[in-house]
Design a protein around this motif. Sequence first.
Motif, short mmCIF file in Angstrom:
data_model
loop_
_atom_site.label_atom_id
_atom_site.label_comp_id
_atom_site.label_asym_id
_atom_site.label_seq_id
_atom_site.Cartn_x
_atom_site.Cartn_y
_atom_site.Cartn_z
N SER A 18 0.83 -1.21 0.00
CA SER A 18 0.00 0.00 0.00
C SER A 18 0.86 1.26 0.00
CB SER A 18 -0.93 0.00 1.21
OG SER A 18 -1.86 -1.05 1.12
N ALA A 19 1.91 1.26 0.81
CA ALA A 19 2.82 2.40 0.83
C ALA A 19 3.50 2.56 -0.53
CB ALA A 19 3.86 2.24 1.93
N THR A 21 2.26 1.67 -3.38
CA THR A 21 1.25 2.17 -4.31
C THR A 21 1.11 3.67 -4.20
OG1 THR A 21 0.05 0.07 -4.14
CG2 THR A 21 -1.16 1.94 -5.00
N VAL A 22 1.09 4.19 -2.98
CA VAL A 22 0.97 5.63 -2.78
C VAL A 22 2.19 6.35 -3.34
CG1 VAL A 22 0.90 7.45 -1.02
CG2 VAL A 22 -0.56 5.42 -0.79
N LEU A 23 3.37 5.83 -3.06
CA LEU A 23 4.60 6.47 -3.56
C LEU A 23 4.68 6.42 -5.09
CD1 LEU A 23 7.14 5.15 -0.91
CD2 LEU A 23 6.19 7.46 -1.11
N GLY A 25 2.14 6.19 -7.15
CA GLY A 25 1.12 7.10 -7.67
C GLY A 25 1.56 8.55 -7.59
N ALA A 26 2.23 8.92 -6.52
CA ALA A 26 2.71 10.29 -6.37
C ALA A 26 3.79 10.60 -7.40
CB ALA A 26 3.26 10.51 -4.96
N TRP A 30 2.18 4.86 -13.16
CA TRP A 30 0.87 4.19 -13.13
C TRP A 30 0.95 2.71 -13.41
CZ3 TRP A 30 -2.01 6.84 -10.29
CH2 TRP A 30 -1.91 8.22 -10.29
N VAL A 33 1.73 1.18 -10.16
CA VAL A 33 0.54 1.20 -9.31
C VAL A 33 -0.37 0.02 -9.65
CG1 VAL A 33 -1.59 2.46 -8.78
CG2 VAL A 33 0.58 3.67 -8.90
N LYS A 40 -1.48 -6.99 -4.53
CA LYS A 40 -2.28 -6.92 -3.31
C LYS A 40 -3.50 -7.82 -3.41
CE LYS A 40 -3.16 -2.75 -1.93
NZ LYS A 40 -3.32 -1.29 -1.83
#
Length: 77
Positions: A18-19, A21-23, A25-26, A30, A33, A40
């Motif tokens: 999850s972390a 994915t956030v990084l 995405g930022a 993509w 992601v 997951k």
Amino acid sequence: MSASQGLLVCWALLVSLSAGTVLAGAAGLWLVVLLLAASKAWLIADGFMELRHAPWGWRLMLLGWAVVLVLLIGVIC
């Protein structure tokens, strides 16, 4: 490894994914992601839902759905 230890490992991996994915995405990565999202889904199905030993049809349906969603989102974006 006991069942509770296995769940803790799954949880830790899900937090890490999850972390990531956030990084990703930022950073605008993509494809990464989408790959992390598919990872997951696989971990949830095999780890938390314990479908690792289920009949192949059930696993194929659940994991196939995640792959279909990732492909659809990838094509749309």
